[in-house]
Write an enzyme that holds these catalytic residues in place. Structure first.
Site, mmCIF file in Angstrom:
data_model
loop_
_atom_site.group_PDB
_atom_site.id
_atom_site.type_symbol
_atom_site.label_atom_id
_atom_site.label_comp_id
_atom_site.label_asym_id
_atom_site.label_seq_id
_atom_site.Cartn_x
_atom_site.Cartn_y
_atom_site.Cartn_z
ATOM 1 N N HIS A 147 0.818 -1.209 0.000
ATOM 2 C CA HIS A 147 0.000 0.000 0.000
ATOM 3 C C HIS A 147 0.854 1.262 0.000
ATOM 4 O O HIS A 147 1.958 1.296 0.546
ATOM 5 C CB HIS A 147 -0.902 0.029 1.235
ATOM 6 N N CYS A 163 0.323 2.703 -4.579
ATOM 7 C CA CYS A 163 -0.462 3.851 -5.000
ATOM 8 C C CYS A 163 0.250 5.156 -4.657
ATOM 9 O O CYS A 163 0.994 5.233 -3.677
ATOM 10 C CB CYS A 163 -1.830 3.821 -4.325
#
Length: 311
Positions: A90, A142
């Site tokens: 993440h 991301c």
């Protein structure tokens, strides 16, 4: 640049098992990369450190452990060495106040314990490199565009979009919204504030990001010529995809990591950093990921230097 003497590598895969943020392909990404580094690029397995949060891992990818391993790589580096960091997991964007009341969004990766590692931390590592050593970061997370603070953009935001949108794909974005991170920290600290620095310092103290520990961080010399090379899985305002086994051909993986592997498999010769990013963009587009645009941040010279200084 001369060919490196040593190739020092850290591979980090975070799946966040048994949490609401669970991903499935990140550990697979870095295991596949380890095999590619050894078989194609001739990396010494003894100089490759692998950190994952899969059950049974002896050392997990906490913020402290990742920064320790990165710092040790930089400490060992000599002129001509190649350092490589591949992260799959993440990412997030952190609102931070700079220069009065102007706000900007800063990039960070999210280790398994949420002890954020920010663009400032990566800039500090690059600035510590001995002259003649290079540090390549491949970040499948991301908002990873700009993950080395102030690094020059060579291939940036995509200029076109498919107005029809993405194909029918099954994937999960590899992002944790800032508000979710803030709520998570608040539940641990019981401190009622939206200032993420307060939470991080309370939880991690001196192991938290430099961004939150150095009040005069803007005074650090970020703009000197350096050998930092960032291949990001997407732009700073985009998300990266975690592909499920059905889409990925039987094994979960990150869309960006898988696309890089596809490019390397189909092109056995030398590729520049620029070529790797442009070819990876095409693979993702052909697969239907039209809203994920890998980027390249580095000096003009390194944009056209050979990816990982392949011999």
């Amino acid at each position: 640049m001369e060919n490196g003497k040593k190739r020092l590598t850290l591979l980090v895969g975070c799946n966040y098992p048994n949490t609401q943020y669970e991903l499935h392909g990140c550990v697979n990404d870095v295991v596949s990369m380890r095999d590619t580094l050894v078989s194609r690029f001739g990396f010494d397995p003894n100089h490759i450190e692998l950190l994952t949060d899969q059950p049974g891992s002896s050392v997990t990818p906490t913020g402290e452990n990742i920064k320790r391993a990165l710092g040790e790589m930089v400490d060992k580096a000599e002129a001509g060495d190649v350092l490589f960091f591949h992260y799959s997991g993440h990412g997030t964007r952190i609102p931070s106040m700079k220069l009065g009341n102007r706000f900007r969004q800063d990039e960070a990766i999210v280790p398994c314990d949420f002890n954020l590692i920010t663009d400032v931390d990566f800039r500090h590592l690059v600035n510590r490199l001995p002259k003649g050593a290079s540090f390549t970061i491949l970040s499948d997370s991301c908002h990873s565009g700009g993950l080395i603070d102030k690094e020059k953009e060579q291939i940036g935001p995509g200029s076109t979009r498919d107005t029809k949108g993405e194909k029918s794909l099954s994937f999960r974005p590899k992002t944790i919204p800032f508000q979710s991170i803030l709520q998570h920290f608040s539940s641990l600290t019981n401190i009622n504030t939206s200032d993420i620095a307060t939470h991080l310092l309370a939880l991690f103290g001196s192991n938290s990001s430099l961004k939150f520990r150095l009040p005069l961080i803007e005074d650090i010399d970020f703009l000197k010529p350096d050998e930092g090379i960032l291949l990001s899985g997407c732009q700073a305002n985009e998300t990266c995809a975690d592909m499920n086994p059905i889409v990925a051909g039987g094994k979960a993986c990150g869309a960006f990591s898988n696309a890089v592997q596809t490019v390397l498999e189909k092109n056995p010769g030398k590729l520049s950093n620029r070529e790797v990013v442009m070819m990876t963009r095409k693979v993702l587009n052909d697969q239907g990921f039209v809203n994920q645009h890998p980027c390249l941040y580095c000096s003009d010279e390194n944009a056209d230097s050979v990816f990982l200084w392949q011999l």
